[in-house]
Write an enzyme that holds these catalytic residues in place. Structure first.
Site, PDB file in Angstrom:
ATOM      1  N   MET A  32       5.330 -93.851 103.501  1.00  0.00           N
ATOM      2  CA  MET A  32       4.263 -94.910 103.384  1.00  0.00           C
ATOM      3  C   MET A  32       3.103 -94.894 102.429  1.00  0.00           C
ATOM      4  SD  MET A  32       2.074 -97.035 106.176  1.00  0.00           S
ATOM      5  CE  MET A  32       3.075 -98.623 106.367  1.00  0.00           C
ATOM      6  N   ASN A  33       2.986 -95.526 101.683  1.00  0.00           N
ATOM      7  CA  ASN A  33       1.488 -95.522 100.984  1.00  0.00           C
ATOM      8  C   ASN A  33       0.776 -96.792 100.985  1.00  0.00           C
ATOM      9  OD1 ASN A  33       3.326 -95.002  98.401  1.00  0.00           O
ATOM     10  ND2 ASN A  33       1.661 -95.590  97.382  1.00  0.00           N
ATOM     11  N   ASP A  34       0.373 -97.479  99.966  1.00  0.00           N
ATOM     12  CA  ASP A  34      -0.619 -98.608 100.059  1.00  0.00           C
ATOM     13  C   ASP A  34       0.020-100.106 100.828  1.00  0.00           C
ATOM     14  OD1 ASP A  34      -1.159 -97.048  97.914  1.00  0.00           O
ATOM     15  OD2 ASP A  34      -1.119 -98.474  96.422  1.00  0.00           O
ATOM     16  N   GLN A  50       4.162 -99.959 100.379  1.00  0.00           N
ATOM     17  CA  GLN A  50       4.731 -98.995  99.273  1.00  0.00           C
ATOM     18  C   GLN A  50       5.724 -97.943 100.349  1.00  0.00           C
ATOM     19  OE1 GLN A  50       4.144 -98.515  95.340  1.00  0.00           O
ATOM     20  NE2 GLN A  50       4.594-100.557  96.127  1.00  0.00           N
ATOM     21  N   TRP A  58       6.628 -89.378  98.492  1.00  0.00           N
ATOM     22  CA  TRP A  58       6.517 -90.269  97.445  1.00  0.00           C
ATOM     23  C   TRP A  58       7.641 -90.175  96.429  1.00  0.00           C
ATOM     24  CZ3 TRP A  58       6.211 -91.214  92.236  1.00  0.00           C
ATOM     25  CH2 TRP A  58       5.489 -92.564  91.835  1.00  0.00           C
ATOM     26  N   SER A  95       2.680-101.507  93.499  1.00  0.00           N
ATOM     27  CA  SER A  95       1.775-102.218  94.472  1.00  0.00           C
ATOM     28  C   SER A  95       1.621-103.549  93.861  1.00  0.00           C
ATOM     29  CB  SER A  95       0.517-101.576  94.628  1.00  0.00           C
ATOM     30  OG  SER A  95       0.846-100.509  95.457  1.00  0.00           O
ATOM     31  N   ARG A 153      -2.042-101.435  86.253  1.00  0.00           N
ATOM     32  CA  ARG A 153      -1.209-101.381  87.607  1.00  0.00           C
ATOM     33  C   ARG A 153      -2.002-101.940  88.819  1.00  0.00           C
ATOM     34  NH1 ARG A 153      -1.536 -95.769  87.114  1.00  0.00           N
ATOM     35  NH2 ARG A 153      -2.726 -94.730  88.581  1.00  0.00           N
ATOM     36  N   ASP A 154      -1.271-103.121  89.671  1.00  0.00           N
ATOM     37  CA  ASP A 154      -1.848-103.133  90.996  1.00  0.00           C
ATOM     38  C   ASP A 154      -2.645-104.738  90.491  1.00  0.00           C
ATOM     39  OD1 ASP A 154      -0.630-100.945  91.557  1.00  0.00           O
ATOM     40  OD2 ASP A 154      -3.003 -99.911  91.726  1.00  0.00           O
ATOM     41  N   GLU A 214      -7.708 -98.330  91.073  1.00  0.00           N
ATOM     42  CA  GLU A 214      -6.254 -98.727  91.556  1.00  0.00           C
ATOM     43  C   GLU A 214      -6.715 -99.629  92.539  1.00  0.00           C
ATOM     44  OE1 GLU A 214      -3.082 -95.202  91.489  1.00  0.00           O
ATOM     45  OE2 GLU A 214      -4.560 -94.793  93.026  1.00  0.00           O
TER      46      GLU A 214
END
Ligand code: FRU
Length: 506
Positions: A32-34, A50, A58, A95, A153-154, A214
């Site tokens: 897991m990330n964001d 994520q 990742w 994201s 991004r994001d 980010e």
């Protein structure tokens, strides 16, 4: 619908893992990330994140999906968005954010393909379970041609009148981080407006904001606006974390005429794990934030564990007159408390050690309110072995007014590096120190005086590293000390996903 079934050997490992948090939200397994696309929809909180469903590292980034009626108990659903082999998101669904557009749940996310990052749109017609990617994706074909950018991004999106707006995280090469503003009448055709603010990648005062931002998140809070960014920098000499990802920062100020003017700023969390937060406004009108608590143990240990990454507790944000971002744990978390010992109006030095022995555990909430004089120091140790060889220490030092979380002795594992994270916590005249300390296996998440947060990851090696001790140098009077053992939100049958079939939310 449930998360896909996991192999039995992995389930056995996860169930026996002393570092796996008991009441923080994390995926059934893997990476897991964001947190992404936070939204309350028809009363339910939806949390996407994520996720690599293929392992604890990742890669092949999907959007994982969890849903909760109460912000505390999460049911894990199948991943909501997956890379499409023929699509612009072939190498990852990065994201983004979720919102309702004329009653239709909609996601804006970053598609990743061979290093190229471009915005995409997806909609759901079945209460967020399945998502349809828009045929016109990517809905922005390229970044603004006249800008030399680091990253694109994001997303953070909102509506004003008939216009939609979105921010995209970026950096102006050689200059600093930025968030680029776009506008649209239909969410599909977008026109570039301008950067709402540009940072200086070399300025360290009042706060270093790196070379790229980010996960920009812009929202109104009280009579101000808040811009939350995650500071990224690729220059090794500027790294404080050994990686490009640094920390989350907030700027409070005014957003008018498409420009953000900061009035004050700070770190969202002063520990070294909290990154890439996102927030939502819920049906009660509260602004709630979750962040990603990344691992600070070696990759090999993450692979062996079968999981990596966990979310912070939900934080309720509030505006403050001093410009700081107010942050408190969501009150719903109190439902996890079990009966525990408590003390009232006692000098720390009079606390019987035997008394605190009942307070041990590796899944606790500890509440402290103390009068700490300018010449005194208060020290709370958690996850402490009986001989003190392992412990995580939270220290408030009266003379300097600094709160520190010391994880240098949290683990006897030589491969794990601790640190001392600290932040000034000035107390005004007569103000007491108010701590809410959440100990959850490998997470120590600290909230102080309604606005300061310090979160670190810790990996004790000993099963008996569960002690709690409190000590003081000088005079420290406790107004209150409460220790609550916390219930787990991850019963084993949850981990079994499709295999065990159902839990009580099905
Ligand atoms: C932040 C981040 C985002 C990106 C995502 C990819 O941790 O790098 O900028 O969209 O993670 O997983």
């Amino acid at each position: 619908m449930t998360y896909p079934a996991l192999p039995d050997d992995l389930l056995t490992r996860l169930a026996a893992d002393p570092h796996r948090p008991a009441y923080h939200c994390l995926p059934p397994a893997h990476w897991m990330n964001d947190p992404n696309g936070l939204i309350q929809w028809r009363g339910q909180y939806h949390l996407f994140y994520q996720h690599n469903p293929h392992g604890p590292f990742w890669g092949t980034i999907h959007w994982g999906h969890a849903v909760s009626p109460d912000l505390v108990h999460w049911r894990h659903l199948p991943p909501a968005l997956a890379p499409d082999p023929d699509g612009p998101d072939r190498d990852g669904v990065f994201s983004g954010c979720a919102f309702a557009a004329d009653g239709t749940p909609t996601i804006l996310y970053t598609a990743f393909n061979a290093g190229v990052q471009l915005p995409c749109l997806a909609v759901s017609y079945d209460d967020l379970l399945t998502w349809h990617k828009h045929p016109a994706n990517p809905i922005i074909q390229a970044p603004p041609p006249d800008l030399d950018l680091v990253g694109f991004r994001d997303h953070s999106a909102w509506r004003e009148g008939s216009q939609w707006y979105q921010l995209i995280g970026s950096g102006l090469r050689g200059v600093g981080g930025t968030a680029l503003l776009y506008t649209s009448a239909d969410l599909v055709h977008w026109v570039y407006v301008q950067p709402i603010l540009v940072g200086d990648r070399d300025a360290v005062e009042p706060l270093w904001t790196g070379s790229m931002w980010e996960c920009p998140d812009l929202f109104r809070l009280g009579n101000r606006h808040v811009l939350v960014i995650s500071v990224w920098d690729e220059r090794p000499e500027w790294s404080t974390t050994g990686s490009e990802l640094q920390y989350a920062a907030y700027l409070t100020g005014d957003f008018t005429a498409h420009r953000f003017t900061p009035l004050s700023q700070g770190r969202v969390d002063h520990g070294r794990s909290f990154y890439a937060p996102q927030s939502l406004t819920d049906e009660q009108g509260r602004r709630l934030m979750f962040g990603w608590l990344r691992e600070t143990r070696p990759v090999a240990a993450q692979i062996a564990a079968g999981w990596s990454g966990v979310l912070s507790l939900p934080r309720v944000l509030s505006p403050r007159d001093d410009g700081r971002l107010g942050m408190e744990p969501a009150p719903e978390l109190e439902r996890l408390r079990r009966q525990g010992p408590h003390w009232r109006d006692v000098a720390v030095n009079e606390l019987a050690e035997a008394g605190l022995a009942e307070a041990q555990g590796d899944a606790l909430e500890i509440g402290v309110e103390a009068a700490v004089g300018p010449d005194s120091q208060l020290r709370l140790a958690v996850l402490r072995s009986p001989d003190g060889a392992e412990e995580t220490a939270l220290v408030y030092d009266g003379p300097s007014g600094v709160l520190s979380l010391d994880t240098t002795r949290a683990s006897l594992d030589a491969a794990v590096q601790g640190d001392v994270s600290s932040a000034p916590l000035p107390l005004t005249d007569g103000e007491t120190l108010r701590l809410r300390v959440f100990v959850d296996r490998s997470v120590v998440e600290v909230f102080a005086n309604g606005w300061l947060c310090l979160t670190s990851r810790v990996y004790p090696t000993r099963r008996d590293s569960q002690g709690v001790t409190l000590s003081a140098d000088g005079e420290v009077t406790l107004r209150t000390l409460d220790v609550w053992p916390m219930n787990s939100i991850h019963p084993l049958h949850d981990l079994r996903g499709g295999k065990a079939g159902h839990d009580d939310h099905d």
